[in-house]
Every structure is written in structure tokens, then in C-alpha cells.
Design a protein around this motif. Structure first.
Motif, PDB file in Angstrom:
ATOM      1  N   ASN A 145      16.513 -16.447  20.391  1.00  0.00           N
ATOM      2  CA  ASN A 145      15.809 -17.405  21.240  1.00  0.00           C
ATOM      3  C   ASN A 145      15.956 -16.974  22.695  1.00  0.00           C
ATOM      4  OD1 ASN A 145      14.574 -19.604  22.396  1.00  0.00           O
ATOM      5  ND2 ASN A 145      15.714 -21.132  21.229  1.00  0.00           N
ATOM      6  N   GLN A 146      14.838 -16.598  23.312  1.00  0.00           N
ATOM      7  CA  GLN A 146      14.859 -16.189  24.712  1.00  0.00           C
ATOM      8  C   GLN A 146      14.452 -17.327  25.648  1.00  0.00           C
ATOM      9  OE1 GLN A 146      12.896 -12.432  25.423  1.00  0.00           O
ATOM     10  NE2 GLN A 146      14.275 -11.363  24.034  1.00  0.00           N
ATOM     11  N   ASP A 147      14.166 -18.498  25.085  1.00  0.00           N
ATOM     12  CA  ASP A 147      13.899 -19.683  25.895  1.00  0.00           C
ATOM     13  C   ASP A 147      15.213 -20.354  26.284  1.00  0.00           C
ATOM     14  OD1 ASP A 147      11.232 -19.251  25.415  1.00  0.00           O
ATOM     15  OD2 ASP A 147      10.908 -21.094  24.261  1.00  0.00           O
ATOM     16  N   SER A 148      15.219 -20.973  27.447  1.00  0.00           N
ATOM     17  CA  SER A 148      16.333 -21.815  27.875  1.00  0.00           C
ATOM     18  C   SER A 148      15.766 -23.086  28.486  1.00  0.00           C
ATOM     19  CB  SER A 148      17.201 -21.099  28.920  1.00  0.00           C
ATOM     20  OG  SER A 148      17.903 -20.019  28.352  1.00  0.00           O
ATOM     21  N   ALA A 149      16.541 -24.169  28.390  1.00  0.00           N
ATOM     22  CA  ALA A 149      16.096 -25.430  28.977  1.00  0.00           C
ATOM     23  C   ALA A 149      17.313 -26.287  29.291  1.00  0.00           C
ATOM     24  CB  ALA A 149      15.157 -26.178  28.026  1.00  0.00           C
ATOM     25  N   PHE A 150      17.115 -27.227  30.233  1.00  0.00           N
ATOM     26  CA  PHE A 150      18.145 -28.230  30.474  1.00  0.00           C
ATOM     27  C   PHE A 150      17.488 -29.525  30.915  1.00  0.00           C
ATOM     28  CE2 PHE A 150      17.753 -26.972  34.949  1.00  0.00           C
ATOM     29  CZ  PHE A 150      17.967 -28.173  35.632  1.00  0.00           C
ATOM     30  N   GLY A 151      18.223 -30.604  30.745  1.00  0.00           N
ATOM     31  CA  GLY A 151      17.760 -31.900  31.200  1.00  0.00           C
ATOM     32  C   GLY A 151      18.930 -32.712  31.701  1.00  0.00           C
ATOM     33  N   ALA A 152      18.717 -33.455  32.796  1.00  0.00           N
ATOM     34  CA  ALA A 152      19.733 -34.310  33.396  1.00  0.00           C
ATOM     35  C   ALA A 152      19.013 -35.467  34.082  1.00  0.00           C
ATOM     36  CB  ALA A 152      20.573 -33.516  34.398  1.00  0.00           C
ATOM     37  N   PRO A 153      19.746 -36.515  34.496  1.00  0.00           N
ATOM     38  CA  PRO A 153      19.078 -37.621  35.199  1.00  0.00           C
ATOM     39  C   PRO A 153      18.451 -37.218  36.521  1.00  0.00           C
ATOM     40  CG  PRO A 153      21.223 -38.310  34.365  1.00  0.00           C
ATOM     41  CD  PRO A 153      21.161 -36.825  34.197  1.00  0.00           C
ATOM     42  N   TRP A 154      18.812 -36.060  37.034  1.00  0.00           N
ATOM     43  CA  TRP A 154      18.353 -35.614  38.348  1.00  0.00           C
ATOM     44  C   TRP A 154      17.434 -34.400  38.297  1.00  0.00           C
ATOM     45  CZ3 TRP A 154      20.821 -30.898  38.312  1.00  0.00           C
ATOM     46  CH2 TRP A 154      22.005 -30.830  37.548  1.00  0.00           C
ATOM     47  N   ALA A 155      17.282 -33.767  37.157  1.00  0.00           N
ATOM     48  CA  ALA A 155      16.452 -32.562  37.074  1.00  0.00           C
ATOM     49  C   ALA A 155      16.229 -32.159  35.629  1.00  0.00           C
ATOM     50  CB  ALA A 155      17.104 -31.400  37.833  1.00  0.00           C
ATOM     51  N   ALA A 156      15.221 -31.295  35.415  1.00  0.00           N
ATOM     52  CA  ALA A 156      14.959 -30.717  34.097  1.00  0.00           C
ATOM     53  C   ALA A 156      14.151 -29.452  34.297  1.00  0.00           C
ATOM     54  CB  ALA A 156      14.199 -31.697  33.201  1.00  0.00           C
ATOM     55  N   ALA A 157      14.275 -28.510  33.354  1.00  0.00           N
ATOM     56  CA  ALA A 157      13.545 -27.254  33.502  1.00  0.00           C
ATOM     57  C   ALA A 157      13.446 -26.517  32.183  1.00  0.00           C
ATOM     58  CB  ALA A 157      14.221 -26.355  34.543  1.00  0.00           C
ATOM     59  N   VAL A 158      12.474 -25.601  32.149  1.00  0.00           N
ATOM     60  CA  VAL A 158      12.279 -24.656  31.050  1.00  0.00           C
ATOM     61  C   VAL A 158      12.170 -23.263  31.660  1.00  0.00           C
ATOM     62  CG1 VAL A 158      10.655 -23.836  29.301  1.00  0.00           C
ATOM     63  CG2 VAL A 158      11.149 -26.268  29.486  1.00  0.00           C
ATOM     64  N   ALA A 159      12.828 -22.291  31.047  1.00  0.00           N
ATOM     65  CA  ALA A 159      12.698 -20.887  31.430  1.00  0.00           C
ATOM     66  C   ALA A 159      12.501 -20.073  30.163  1.00  0.00           C
ATOM     67  CB  ALA A 159      13.938 -20.414  32.189  1.00  0.00           C
ATOM     68  N   ASP A 160      11.634 -19.086  30.228  1.00  0.00           N
ATOM     69  CA  ASP A 160      11.279 -18.285  29.055  1.00  0.00           C
ATOM     70  C   ASP A 160      11.463 -16.818  29.404  1.00  0.00           C
ATOM     71  OD1 ASP A 160      10.116 -16.989  26.918  1.00  0.00           O
ATOM     72  OD2 ASP A 160       8.174 -17.969  27.075  1.00  0.00           O
ATOM     73  N   GLY A 161      12.423 -16.165  28.763  1.00  0.00           N
ATOM     74  CA  GLY A 161      12.627 -14.743  28.986  1.00  0.00           C
ATOM     75  C   GLY A 161      11.373 -13.962  28.652  1.00  0.00           C
ATOM     76  N   VAL A 162      10.994 -13.056  29.534  1.00  0.00           N
ATOM     77  CA  VAL A 162       9.721 -12.352  29.394  1.00  0.00           C
ATOM     78  C   VAL A 162       9.798 -11.353  28.255  1.00  0.00           C
ATOM     79  CG1 VAL A 162       8.078 -10.813  30.529  1.00  0.00           C
ATOM     80  CG2 VAL A 162       9.154 -12.684  31.814  1.00  0.00           C
ATOM     81  N   GLY A 163       8.888 -11.488  27.288  1.00  0.00           N
ATOM     82  CA  GLY A 163       8.829 -10.583  26.151  1.00  0.00           C
ATOM     83  C   GLY A 163       8.474  -9.174  26.570  1.00  0.00           C
ATOM     84  N   GLY A 164       8.983  -8.215  25.839  1.00  0.00           N
ATOM     85  CA  GLY A 164       8.706  -6.818  26.148  1.00  0.00           C
ATOM     86  C   GLY A 164       9.753  -6.196  27.056  1.00  0.00           C
ATOM     87  N   GLY A 165      10.538  -7.036  27.728  1.00  0.00           N
ATOM     88  CA  GLY A 165      11.604  -6.532  28.572  1.00  0.00           C
ATOM     89  C   GLY A 165      12.943  -6.733  27.888  1.00  0.00           C
ATOM     90  N   PRO A 166      14.019  -6.182  28.468  1.00  0.00           N
ATOM     91  CA  PRO A 166      15.336  -6.346  27.857  1.00  0.00           C
ATOM     92  C   PRO A 166      15.945  -7.704  28.186  1.00  0.00           C
ATOM     93  CG  PRO A 166      15.514  -5.082  29.879  1.00  0.00           C
ATOM     94  CD  PRO A 166      14.042  -5.352  29.673  1.00  0.00           C
ATOM     95  N   ALA A 167      16.768  -8.204  27.315  1.00  0.00           N
ATOM     96  CA  ALA A 167      17.661  -9.327  27.604  1.00  0.00           C
ATOM     97  C   ALA A 167      16.952 -10.545  28.175  1.00  0.00           C
ATOM     98  CB  ALA A 167      18.767  -8.865  28.558  1.00  0.00           C
ATOM     99  N   GLY A 168      15.861 -10.941  27.549  1.00  0.00           N
ATOM    100  CA  GLY A 168      15.169 -12.142  28.005  1.00  0.00           C
ATOM    101  C   GLY A 168      16.030 -13.384  27.900  1.00  0.00           C
ATOM    102  N   ASP A 169      16.891 -13.415  26.877  1.00  0.00           N
ATOM    103  CA  ASP A 169      17.781 -14.568  26.733  1.00  0.00           C
ATOM    104  C   ASP A 169      18.786 -14.641  27.876  1.00  0.00           C
ATOM    105  OD1 ASP A 169      18.960 -12.221  25.769  1.00  0.00           O
ATOM    106  OD2 ASP A 169      20.204 -13.270  24.304  1.00  0.00           O
TER     107      ASP A 169
END
Length: 262
Positions: free
Chosen positions: A20-44
Motif C-alpha cells: 500500500n503506497q497510500d497514506s492518510a490521517f484524520g484528526a479534529p484539526w486536520a485530515a489528508a491523503v497522500a499517494d506514492g507515485v507509481g513507477g518510482g521507488p518507495a512510494g510508501d
């Protein structure tokens, strides 16, 4: 008026990927999604390192300039990983996130092809523009919007975070409204569900945000997603954001479990 987020977070590796090269977080003050770019190394590594470094700066934010500075700092950290290990050269990540600042405004930051949507008064409106080759073709009238999801080159992105000082990320301010619902997702969702299908899932007022995030991931998988699949659903509600650690998902749930600064 003071607001906070009620957040549901879900990420699935999917049946066609080994990690899984996607990452995400959620909190009462913020939330985000990040997706490691395919085709490159170490997207996770790229997606998780970026989010954890950003959160490690602390939850209290003072305006657009402060957010931009923190984003640059987190991006610099990606470059530091490459400087320590040249085998990581080329690793990159998308980023889409929302964050309350000290004034109560909601700041939206974006680069790449992860997306943010706003559901307000039963209307779902996309809040980000994909930084992608196909989106450029759509903007030029060469490809119809309805054909973008099935275009063979839809996964080619034109902007990402690589740890380079020249990387571009846009930050805009939004006025939060109690009852707003923000939806953040990786392209493992949006490449397989059109906006109407996403709206159908997240418009359910009887389900809580965690159920909706999980349902959106499940529906994308049922639609045949061949990517990692990540969704974050955030309701804007009245109240002061509590400074509690975020909930992590995807690659970020297994890496860099740092405490909040301060």
C-alpha cells in the motif's frame, strides 16, 4: 464560531497490489491523503514520510504562509531521505489535505491527482483540479470529461512532491460551515467512481463518517479498482478542535509513528 472535524479514515491495499503506497490521517484539526507515485521507488515511504513530518510540526497553524512553510519543510524531508540513500531518487507523492488555522479558517492544500470534494446542502462539488496529463487534455477540449476515467494515460501526473525546492503545492482558504462534509480520496477511488457515484455514497446522513469512508473504499473495490484505495470523510461540526494525535491509515499506519510536536 469555532469548528472541528469528525473524521473517518480507511485505506485498502486492493487485490492487485503487493503493498500500500497510500497514506492518510484524520484528526479534529486536520485530515489528508497522500499517494506514492507509481513507477518510482518507495512510494510508501514518500507518502508516509511526508504526512508524518507535516503532522510532527504540530496541530496549531497560523494562516496560509505558515501552512506553506510547513509543507515545504515536509517536502524538504523527502529530499533528505534521498540524500541519505540515492537509491530512493525519484520517489514522490501526491498530497491533498484540509487543516484548520488559528483564525478558524479551513485551509485546503493540493498537488497531484488525489482529490478533495465538498458536500454542502446535498451538493457534491470537486474542490481540486487533477495535476495530470489527461486533465490537461480535458482542459484543452481534446478529451471529453466523461472519457477521462477510462483514458489509457490517466495515471500520468504533472505535479507531485519529490523533495525538490521547485515542487509546487497550492494552498487556498475556505470558510467552514457547520454541516459541511469533506471527502478526500486517492485515485484508486476517483479513477473508478465518477462524481455521482461518490456523491451517492457520502450523501447518506444515517451513517457515521467512519462507515462512509469504509463504504467508499468497498464500492471502489467492487467497481474493479486496480490500485490502492483510500478515503477520508470529514464532517465540520461545532466545537473547539481537541489536540489529540491523529488516526493513521495505509503506509503511514506502519511507519514513523512520531508524537505531535509540543
Amino acid at each position: 464560531m469555532t469548528f472541528r472535524l469528525q473524521v473517518g479514515v480507511c485505506s485498502d491495499v486492493g487485490p492487485h497490489r503487493e503493498d500500500n503506497q497510500d497514506s492518510a490521517f484524520g484528526a479534529p484539526w486536520a485530515a489528508a491523503v497522500a499517494d506514492g507515485v507509481g513507477g518510482g521507488p518507495a512510494g510508501d515511504l514518500a507518502s508516509s514520510a511526508f504526512l508524518h513530518r507535516l503532522v510532527a510540526f504540530g496541530p496549531e497553524l497560523r494562516g496560509v504562509d505558515d501552512f506553506a512553510m510547513r509543507l515545504r519543510g515536509a517536502n524538504w524531508d523527502l529530499g533528505a531521505h534521498v540524500r541519505r540513500d540515492p537509491a530512493l531518487a525519484g520517489m514522490a507523492t501526491t498530497f491533498t489535505g484540509v487543516w484548520f488555522d488559528a483564525s478558524g479558517a479551513l485551509l485546503l492544500a493540493h498537488t497531484g491527482d488525489s482529490r478533495a470534494y465538498l458536500l454542502r446542502q446535498s451538493h457534491l462539488i470537486r474542490q481540486t483540479r487533477d495535476d495530470s496529463f489527461v486533465q490537461n487534455l480535458v482542459d484543452q477540449g481534446i478529451v471529453a470529461p466523461a472519457d477521462a476515467m477510462t483514458h489509457p494515460r490517466r495515471n500520468i501526473i504533472t505535479a507531485s512532491l519529490r523533495g525538490d525546492a521547485a515542487d509546487v503545492i497550492r494552498v487556498v482558504e475556505r470558510a467552514p460551515v457547520s454541516g459541511d462534509r469533506w471527502v478526500l480520496c486517492s485515485d484508486g477511488v476517483s479513477d473508478y467512481l465518477d462524481d455521482d457515484a461518490i456523491a451517492e455514497v457520502v450523501s447518506d446522513t444515517a451513517a457515521n463518517v467512519q462507515e462512509l469512508a469504509e463504504r467508499l473504499v468497498d464500492v471502489a473495490l467492487e467497481a474493479g479498482s486496480r490500485d490502492n484505495v483510500t478515503a477520508v470523510v470529514c464532517d465540520v461540526i461545532d466545537g473547539v478542535p481537541s489536540l489529540v494525535p491523529p488516526v493513521w491509515a495505509g503506509a503511514a499506519a506502519a511507519r514513523f509513528q512520531e508524537q505531535l510536536a509540543g
